[in-house]
Design an enzyme around this catalytic site. Structure first.
Site, PDB file in Angstrom:
ATOM      1  N   SER A  83       0.969  -1.182  -0.226  1.00  0.00           N
ATOM      2  CA  SER A  83      -0.154  -0.116   0.112  1.00  0.00           C
ATOM      3  C   SER A  83       1.010   1.381   0.223  1.00  0.00           C
ATOM      4  O   SER A  83       1.709   1.287  -0.682  1.00  0.00           O
ATOM      5  CB  SER A  83      -0.688  -0.166   1.285  1.00  0.00           C
ATOM      6  OG  SER A  83      -1.812   0.813   1.114  1.00  0.00           O
ATOM      7  N   ASP A 202      -6.070  -3.173  -2.684  1.00  0.00           N
ATOM      8  CA  ASP A 202      -4.604  -2.931  -1.704  1.00  0.00           C
ATOM      9  C   ASP A 202      -4.162  -4.405  -0.606  1.00  0.00           C
ATOM     10  O   ASP A 202      -4.732  -4.897  -0.675  1.00  0.00           O
ATOM     11  CB  ASP A 202      -5.024  -2.311  -0.712  1.00  0.00           C
ATOM     12  CG  ASP A 202      -4.476  -1.323   0.076  1.00  0.00           C
ATOM     13  OD1 ASP A 202      -3.224  -2.174   0.573  1.00  0.00           O
ATOM     14  OD2 ASP A 202      -4.808  -0.051   0.146  1.00  0.00           O
TER      15      ASP A 202
END
Length: 331
Positions: A83, A202
């Site tokens: 991320s 993500d």
């Protein structure tokens, strides 16, 4: 507040220069071993891996950690991130200076990733359509010059999740910018990224602290910078808010994942940024300052941990058996 925080960071970084020299036997031995470690070629010492966790705005604290490690000459032979950790890790692995990373992080905004505002978000929700994170890919590509993984000065890896299977997808080849885009593609806000018959979101949902990823790059000693949220004390101001609810769910999931992943790191630096919300981008400078302080306070024990792990590699040059060098032999 920013001015006060900057002064505090500068004082901490300068403290070593003004402190009285430590000539204790332990300090002298540590300094000798560190000189020997840094003088050795990579083939004759443990490979050092750095892992940067997920955490959105909180993860900008990684920039502060990198700042201290760079100034201390702490070696980093491979980097992995998830991320926001993937964004910072990719730019660092591409050779971008820490000063530039700090400048980018200080201007962090969700708008850097998409055409985002409250009206647009509501409109897309009503239309049952998610935002595109294409701007993120373009920004990163421009920042690192469109590099591929095999062109990076420092080996790098990042992870994303297949939205259909829940599998972790590890990126170690191909275009860096598109991989990083997938790794920080917040589910429920950004549309999944299409990649080789997969749809990716993500990576923090399945691999909050990607230690296995950096070990796949050859890391033998792993330093993890972790920016986990204290979700037990944090309470969304509005539980009906889509973004705040997503934030809380991802943070809880990340906390459970990190319990086991932490055990696989050789050393952890954990800046105290759990109180900073995912979307509080105005506090990025504050998070970076926390990263500087945490790294500075942990630099000595991290160095000692790395040196202890290196004794086995030093042993042949000292004419010792590896077990004795590592303190494993009986007197």
């Amino acid at each position: 507040m920013k001015f006060v925080g900057a002064l505090l960071v500068l004082r901490l970084l300068a403290a070593g220069a003004w402190a009285a020299p430590d000539y204790s036997p332990d300090a002298l031995l540590r300094a000798h071993l560190w000189r020997e470690f840094t003088a050795r070629p990579l083939s004759r010492r443990p490979h050092v891996g750095l892992v940067l966790s997920a955490g959105s705005t909180r993860a900008t604290a990684h920039v502060g950690v990198l700042q201290v490690l760079a100034q201390a000459g702490f070696p980093i032979d491979a980097v992995a991130g998830t991320s926001m950790g993937a964004v910072i890790g990719a730019m660092y692995a591409a050779g971008r200076p820490v000063k530039r990373l700090r400048d980018i992080a200080s201007r962090l905004s969700l708008r850097m990733g998409a055409n985002y505002n409250s009206f647009r978000l509501i409109s897309l929700m009503l239309a049952d359509k998610l935002l595109s994170s294409e701007k993120t890919e373009k920004f990163i590509s421009k920042e690192i010059g469109g590099l591929r993984f095999d062109q990076l000065p420092t080996p790098f890896a990042c992870v994303a999740m297949d939205i259909y299977t829940g599998e972790t997808v590890l990126f170690r080849d191909g275009d860096v910018a598109s991989a990083v885009r997938a790794s920080m593609n917040l589910p429920g806000v950004f549309a999944p990224v299409a990649y080789r018959q997969r749809y990716l979101v993500d990576g923090g949902v399945v691999d909050y602290i990607p230690i296995d990823a950096v070990k796949r790059l050859g890391a033998e000693w792993v330093l993890a910078s972790v920016t986990e949220n204290d979700y037990r004390s944090a309470r969304p101001e509005n539980v009906l808010s889509v973004l705040q609810t997503l934030e809380q769910v991802i943070d809880i999931r990340g906390a459970f994942l990190s319990r086991e992943q932490r055990k696989n790191a050789d050393f952890i630096i954990e800046p105290p940024v759990g109180y900073i919300g995912v979307y509080e981008t105005a506090r990025a400078s504050e998070a970076m300052d926390k990263g500087v302080i945490a790294a500075y306070e942990n630099l000595k024990p991290a160095t000692e941990s790395l040196l202890l792990a290196s004794l086995k590699a030093f042993a042949p040059d000292w004419g010792l058996e590896p077990a004795r060098a590592a303190g494993g032999a009986k007197p």
